[in-house]
Design a protein around this motif. Structure first.
Motif, PDB file in Angstrom:
ATOM      1  N   UNK A 191       0.828  -1.251  -0.270  1.00  6.52           N
ATOM      2  CA  UNK A 191       0.042  -0.053   0.064  1.00  6.52           C
ATOM      3  C   UNK A 191       0.877   1.173   0.029  1.00  6.52           C
ATOM      4  N   UNK A 192       0.799   2.120  -1.087  1.00  2.00           N
ATOM      5  CA  UNK A 192       1.515   3.248  -1.110  1.00  2.00           C
ATOM      6  C   UNK A 192       0.522   4.599  -1.222  1.00  2.00           C
ATOM      7  N   UNK A 193      -0.678   4.292  -1.864  1.00  2.00           N
ATOM      8  CA  UNK A 193      -1.535   5.415  -1.879  1.00  2.00           C
ATOM      9  C   UNK A 193      -2.901   5.121  -1.792  1.00  2.00           C
ATOM     10  N   UNK A 194      -3.867   5.583  -1.135  1.00  2.00           N
ATOM     11  CA  UNK A 194      -5.228   5.253  -0.722  1.00  2.00           C
ATOM     12  C   UNK A 194      -5.965   5.377  -2.199  1.00  2.00           C
ATOM     13  N   UNK A 202       0.124   1.610 -10.603  1.00  2.00           N
ATOM     14  CA  UNK A 202       1.326   2.763 -10.231  1.00  2.00           C
ATOM     15  C   UNK A 202       2.356   1.877  -8.940  1.00  2.00           C
ATOM     16  N   UNK A 203       1.591   1.173  -8.167  1.00  2.00           N
ATOM     17  CA  UNK A 203       2.742   0.596  -7.219  1.00  2.00           C
ATOM     18  C   UNK A 203       3.430  -0.258  -7.849  1.00  2.00           C
ATOM     19  N   UNK A 204       3.207  -1.082  -8.763  1.00  2.00           N
ATOM     20  CA  UNK A 204       4.274  -1.952  -9.680  1.00  2.00           C
ATOM     21  C   UNK A 204       5.325  -1.129 -10.278  1.00  2.00           C
ATOM     22  N   UNK A 205       4.876   0.202 -10.988  1.00  2.00           N
ATOM     23  CA  UNK A 205       6.003   0.590 -11.524  1.00  2.00           C
ATOM     24  C   UNK A 205       6.866   1.059 -10.610  1.00  2.00           C
ATOM     25  N   UNK A 254      -6.325  -0.019 -12.190  1.00  2.00           N
ATOM     26  CA  UNK A 254      -6.168   1.309 -12.496  1.00  2.00           C
ATOM     27  C   UNK A 254      -6.061   1.637 -14.028  1.00  2.00           C
ATOM     28  N   UNK A 255      -6.132   0.395 -14.762  1.00  2.00           N
ATOM     29  CA  UNK A 255      -5.999   0.617 -16.230  1.00  2.00           C
ATOM     30  C   UNK A 255      -7.274   1.450 -16.732  1.00  2.00           C
ATOM     31  N   UNK A 256      -6.795   1.889 -18.164  1.00  2.00           N
ATOM     32  CA  UNK A 256      -8.054   2.241 -19.085  1.00  2.00           C
ATOM     33  C   UNK A 256      -9.126   1.501 -19.460  1.00  2.00           C
ATOM     34  N   UNK A 257      -9.854   1.841 -20.043  1.00  2.00           N
ATOM     35  CA  UNK A 257     -10.910   1.011 -20.780  1.00  2.00           C
ATOM     36  C   UNK A 257     -11.983   0.320 -20.232  1.00  2.00           C
ATOM     37  N   UNK A 258     -12.768  -0.452 -20.696  1.00  2.00           N
ATOM     38  CA  UNK A 258     -14.101  -1.085 -20.097  1.00  2.00           C
ATOM     39  C   UNK A 258     -13.625  -2.527 -19.523  1.00  2.00           C
ATOM     40  N   UNK A 259     -12.354  -3.059 -20.191  1.00  3.69           N
ATOM     41  CA  UNK A 259     -11.915  -4.429 -19.754  1.00  3.69           C
ATOM     42  C   UNK A 259     -10.836  -4.413 -18.904  1.00  3.69           C
ATOM     43  N   UNK A 260     -10.756  -4.868 -17.788  1.00  5.65           N
ATOM     44  CA  UNK A 260      -9.622  -4.733 -16.720  1.00  5.65           C
ATOM     45  C   UNK A 260      -8.872  -6.401 -16.851  1.00  5.65           C
TER      46      UNK A 260
END
Length: 253
Positions: free
Chosen positions: A107-110, A140-143, A164-170
């Protein structure tokens, strides 16, 4: 049959949506027994984190010792760690456990965007990653941790979460030291009430591992649990509210 004993090392969320409150709820609903070592007390709600008070590292370890020595532990979930000193102390204590799966949610950011770990604490995550059975970072945490290569570097498994990705599919990817082991893709659930998703997923996986599930099976059950909880979100608060509570989930999972 005795329930799996799950030790949660994480911070408290006064709003009840994430942190140990979400962890306890998840472990309990999945049939486990939740124990806690509180690393920090936060003042937070659906709009953000208004204050953080770290628990001294010595007290965090004392909580761990207290339950491990008496009740025992079948799996460990690590969430918000609080400080670099606490990360090191927790790693020292966990290194003494044998054959106990550890799920580390770095956990880095809520969800609200509030920073919950400084640079020194993030640097101290390395020892915890080396001990972990599974690390569960979001994009973001992985990066920040070094990308997919941390699976090789720390000889661990990484569940790279795609929320946290874009688009309708994750897509969530399980990466091991030898590369991607499995990927899961689902349609995004349209809700802003996503507070506690990471905590809940990691706790659900830890519970499954403590109950004897294989890693992939534990992840699949945990993902179903989180998706059901998102659908059941009650819409509390003015911001990113908590998920719902899938009562009876473990009975039909």
């Amino acid at each position: 049959m005795k329930p799996a004993r799950i030790l949660i090392i994480a911070g408290s969320d006064s709003g009840g949506g994430a942190g140990v409150q979400a962890d306890i709820r998840t472990v309990t609903l999945l049939g486990g027994h939740a124990m806690t070592a509180i690393t920090a007390v936060t003042a937070q709600n659906t709009l953000g984190v208004q204050g953080v008070h770290a628990v001294p590292a010595q007290m965090v370890v004392q909580q761990m010792d207290s339950v491990i020595s008496d009740i025992g532990v079948d799996a460990v979930k690590i969430g918000m760690i609080g400080s670099a000193e606490t990360a090191a102390a927790v790693a020292d204590r966990l290194a003494g456990l044998e054959n106990v799966p550890i799920v580390f949610d770095p956990v880095m950011v809520a969800t609200s965007g509030s920073v919950l770990a400084d640079e020194a604490t993030i640097a101290a995550f390395e020892r915890l990653m080396a001990l972990a059975t599974l690390v569960t970072p979001n994009i973001p945490e992985l990066e920040a941790l070094g990308g997919d290569g941390i699976a090789i570097r720390f000889a661990t498994n990484v569940l790279a979460k795609g929320g946290h990705g874009d688009g309708t599919m994750l897509t969530d990817r399980l990466i091991g030291p030898k590369g991607v082991r499995k990927a899961w893709s689902n349609a995004r659930i349209d809700t802003r009430h996503t507070h506690g998703t990471g905590c809940t997923l990691a706790s659900a996986i830890a519970t499954g591992l403590g109950q004897g599930y294989e890693l992939i099976d534990a992840i699949e059950r945990a993902r179903k649990y989180v998706r059901e909880a998102l659908v059941l979100a009650p819409g509390l608060g003015q911001g990113h509210g908590p998920m719902g509570t899938p009562f009876g989930f473990h009975l039909h999972a």
